[in-house]
Design an enzyme around this catalytic site. Structure first.
Site, PDB file in Angstrom:
ATOM      1  N   ASP A 286      12.420  15.663  13.575  1.00  0.00           N
ATOM      2  CA  ASP A 286      11.614  15.781  12.162  1.00  0.00           C
ATOM      3  C   ASP A 286      12.307  14.650  11.262  1.00  0.00           C
ATOM      4  O   ASP A 286      13.250  14.043  11.707  1.00  0.00           O
ATOM      5  CB  ASP A 286      11.529  17.073  11.690  1.00  0.00           C
ATOM      6  CG  ASP A 286      10.142  17.064  10.695  1.00  0.00           C
ATOM      7  OD1 ASP A 286       9.675  16.106  10.252  1.00  0.00           O
ATOM      8  OD2 ASP A 286       9.879  18.155  10.439  1.00  0.00           O
TER       9      ASP A 286
HETATM   10  C1  NOJ Z   1       8.239  16.463   7.998  1.00  0.00           C
HETATM   11  C2  NOJ Z   1       7.440  17.412   8.384  1.00  0.00           C
HETATM   12  O1  NOJ Z   1       8.300  18.696   8.481  1.00  0.00           O
HETATM   13  C3  NOJ Z   1       6.926  17.161   9.700  1.00  0.00           C
HETATM   14  O2  NOJ Z   1       5.785  18.197  10.280  1.00  0.00           O
HETATM   15  C4  NOJ Z   1       5.972  15.724   9.657  1.00  0.00           C
HETATM   16  O3  NOJ Z   1       5.265  15.488  10.839  1.00  0.00           O
HETATM   17  C5  NOJ Z   1       6.904  14.790   9.222  1.00  0.00           C
HETATM   18  N1  NOJ Z   1       7.512  15.065   8.046  1.00  0.00           N
HETATM   19  C6  NOJ Z   1       6.436  13.429   9.110  1.00  0.00           C
HETATM   20  O4  NOJ Z   1       5.622  13.127   8.121  1.00  0.00           O
END
Ligand code: NOJ
Length: 741
Positions: A286
């Site tokens: 993430d």
């Molecule tokens: C953080 C989020 O937790 C995730 O779900 C998302 O895909 C990413 N950012 C990218 O934006």
């Protein structure tokens, strides 16, 4: 030039027939193996690195010049947040024509409920119990995204959520592992279709692996403690379903799981996902979750963080740069990292290959297609269809709904009646407020010419100011019915948007109480990204529609239900609690040794709150009524390998046609590990005309009764079970049966 090299490599493998190693490999694996053998270690690590696109005051740009240099030098293989046919083409040109090997970039983006045509939030769609339509929303998202140069969606989020304080509950399918799995499969199939190479499909991501939804206190990013049994029986179930459905990617969670952050969790990724499930796709971290291993106190340095994430099977690092900065040095001390880097690179190249990017890296960046496809009228039609099916009728006292569209005067009161931003919800990607038809407009379009629609906001969403009450009261008093549009602002659910109080914000409850005092029927249209605990509202208003956040066609869809051109059939994919104190609350809980009994003090309950929720999982009303006949089993016991038939006659006993979601639950009465009081195992959505009956039949097999037993084996245990069938998880219609060896 590079395209030519790839064409030669492909030609070679397709053409070769000798008894060497390459003949045993598929053309795909032979191609990516051969490409890997040409790559330097820097280029491999480059494939494992993803950067975000940037914004300037004028709008999105691809990225700053130093990031683009990374693409040129083969040190960056992927972008997120770079979209649009033109921008993606430009970036791709740099990778394909400007780097040594010309390996195409893969572009990812968060399209949680649509690319430009915004559909209902995922939790809302899960309330439709319509897997075909859910799949269609995903397929349209893929169609629009692929026309805008995107290859990869960071969806579906398949985290089980048992805590409505958690803002990200809006992104998933609710609390149930079985239903969550069905929805996960539908979404993966919708995004990916049967062939990732098709121009209209994109790669999907099952996220956030794993347990992220169990954040303590419902606070986003918080620690999770989940036993291995609960992990495997509940939280991992939709992930495994997505893996089986062929999802191309997984994303690590931000959470610390039982002392090991998910991004560095070997047990989760290497052991379960890559070994036990034998899943071959790519795992992306993430946002900066590799670097955050130091904040977790799990890695002492960024370099150590890179090593730990790699060891755990994280193939691509999103945004933070620890792979780029440290892996080269780390392999000097850790030669065992080399095959891990190769494996990660192969997984990433594999997805790029499957998308057809080596054949034509520009195939998705097509301005013409983008213009024709994005925000197409048919997509808006579907948005209305799925939106009306996502609505759950929670209350309808004295048949207040549907309203007659020819009433003299209707008062539309509430801070959300005209709010386009909230209709879109968070994670609305390229959704635009100008595309939204809000509820006030939806109502104006639906009523007859002689009906006057009066409107006052009454209050803001979240303020203490009641100065708008007087106008709202005056309009309400002169009307035949009041439609009160209340709830949460879009930015009250989603990432980093947890709440400690999940009632109506601001003075909205007081607004409802004031409206109720006028003596006119009050129809509450609730807009929210999570269950709202507000007992007075549910127990006193004449009708309550749970409309979640429904996307661009929010207004027309809600109007369809209010005026009865569509008879609502949605059912809750999540329990609605009476108060925050009841959380976590979910239908598939364990019995305890002292199950709640109002007559017995020494049982599991509260002294100041009911132990039952406001509304149980699976609940939802209709404008008609349904009657269930006797529950019949074809035999009292069955052997493994055989199956049990369960049937019930369902009758539409009301006066209009309607759909019912017939739900089947089981309870394993005794287990080597204690079992939940109920588990959803099947459903059928049935459309019946007034007076019509239908025989609903289900089959139960031994596999449906499996769980992770005391020896951590996934199997069913012989013995006594109960089966329940009904319109929600509080059904009492039941029979007992036995599973024999
Ligand atoms: C953080 C989020 O937790 C995730 O779900 C998302 O895909 C990413 N950012 C990218 O934006």
């Amino acid at each position: 030039m590079r395209t030519l090299v790839f064409a030669i490599i492909i030609g070679f493998f397709v053409g070769c027939s000798g008894p060497d190693k390459t003949t045993t490999l598929s053309p795909r694996d032979a191609f990516i193996d051969s490409l890997l053998s040409e790559m330097t270690i820097e280029e491999k690590i480059g494939q494992m690195s993803q950067s975000t696109g940037s914004w300037e005051t004028t709008g999105p740009i691809i990225a700053d010049s130093s990031t683009l240099d990374l693409v040129r030098t083969g040190r960056l293989g992927s972008f997120l947040n770079v979209f649009g046919a033109e921008r993606t083409r430009k970036a791709q040109e740099i990778a394909v024509n400007g780097s040594r090997l010309g390996i195409p970039l893969i572009f990812g983006y968060d399209m949680i409920h649509g690319y430009a045509t915004t559909f209902p939030i995922p939790l809302a769609e899960a309330a439709s119990w319509d897997l075909e339509l859910i799949k269609k929303s995903a397929a349209i998202t893929a169609l629009e995204a692929s026309a805008a140069g995107l290859h990869w969606n960071f969806a579906p989020m398949v985290d089980i959520a048992r805590d409505p304080r958690w803002g990200r509950i809006m992104e998933g399918a609710g609390e149930d592992p079985w239903w969550g799995s069905q929805v996960a499969i539908a979404r993966v199939r919708g995004y990916q279709g049967n062939d990732l190479k098709s121009l209209s499909t994109i790669a999907a991501t099952a996220k956030h692996f794993a347990g992220y939804g169990a954040a303590e206190g419902g606070r986003d990013y918080n620690t999770t403690e989940i036993s291995e049994h609960t992990l495997r029986d509940v939280y991992l179930v939709p992930f495994q379903a997505a893996a089986k459905a062929g999802v191309a990617a997984f994303m690590n969670g931000f959470n610390d799981l039982n002392g090991t952050p998910a991004t560095a969790n070997k047990f989760l990724v290497r052991q379960i996902l890559k070994k036990e499930w034998d899943w071959k796709g790519l795992v992306v971290s993430d946002w900066a979750s590799v670097q955050e291993l130091t904040d977790h106190g799990f890695a002492a340095t960024d370099s150590e963080a890179a090593g730990l994430a790699l060891e755990a099977g994280c193939d691509m690092e999103m945004v933070s740069k620890t792979y780029d900065e440290y892996l080269i040095d780390l392999v000097q001390q850790h030669p065992e990292y080399l095959p891990m880097i190769d494996d990660a690179t192969l997984r990433i190249l594999g997805v790029k290959y499957d998308l057809g990017l080596f054949e034509d890296p520009f195939r998705y960046s097509d301005l013409q297609r983008e213009k024709q496809i994005v925000r197409n009228n048919d997509h808006f039609k579907h948005a209305r269809e799925i939106a009306k099916r996502s609505i759950v009728l929670l209350e309808n006292r004295n048949r207040t709904l549907p309203l007659d569209p020819n009433l003299r005067k209707i008062a539309v009161i509430g801070p959300l009646a005209e709010d386009r931003e909230t209709a879109l919800g968070t994670w609305s990607a390229q959704g635009q407020q100008s595309d939204v038809t809000p509820l006030l407009q939806g109502i104006q379009l639906a009523v007859g010419e002689k009906t006057k629609v009066l409107y006052a906001a009454g209050s803001e969403i979240n303020s203490t100011d009641k100065s708008g009450f007087n106008k709202a009261r005056a309009l309400a008093k002169q009307s035949d019915a009041i439609i009160a549009v209340v709830g949460e602002h879009a930015l009250m659910s989603g990432e980093a948007l947890s709440r400690s109080d999940i009632g109506l914000p601001g003075v909205q409850l007081d607004l409802l109480k004031m409206l109720k005092e006028t003596g006119k029927p009050v129809i509450v249209v609730l807009m929210n990204g999570r269950p709202i605990a507000e007992p007075w509202m549910y127990e006193n208003c004449d009708a309550v529609l749970e409309t979640w956040l429904l996307g661009v066609q929010s207004g027309p869809a809600i109007a369809d239900v209010i005026f009865g051109s569509y008879n609502p059939a949605g059912k809750l994919p999540v329990t609605i609690p009476r108060s925050v104190g009841q959380i976590p609350i979910y239908y598939n809980h364990k019995n305890t040794g002292r199950a709640a009994d109002p007559a017995d003090r020494y049982t599991s309950k509260y002294i100041d709150e009911a132990f039952v929720p406001q509304y149980p999982f699976g609940y939802g009303l209709s404008y008609t009524t349904f009657e269930y006949g006797e529950l019949t089993l074809d035999k009292p016991a069955f052997h493994r390998g055989d199956s049990l038939s369960v049937s019930v006659v369902l009758t539409n006993s009301g006066s209009v046609a309607g759909e019912e979601v017939v739900q089947l639950y089981v309870r394993d009465l005794f287990g080597s590990v204690t079992r939940p009081v109920l588990e959803l195992k099947n459903f059928e959505k049935v459309l019946l005309n007034a007076g019509e009956s239908h025989l609903v039949k289900f089959k139960i097999k031994a596999e449906d009764l499996s769980f992770w037993d005391k020896n951590m084996a996934f199997r069913s245990e012989t013995g006594q079970f109960k089966v329940f069938v009904g319109s929600n998880s509080a059904t009492q219609l039941q029979q007992e049966f036995e599973l024999l060896d």
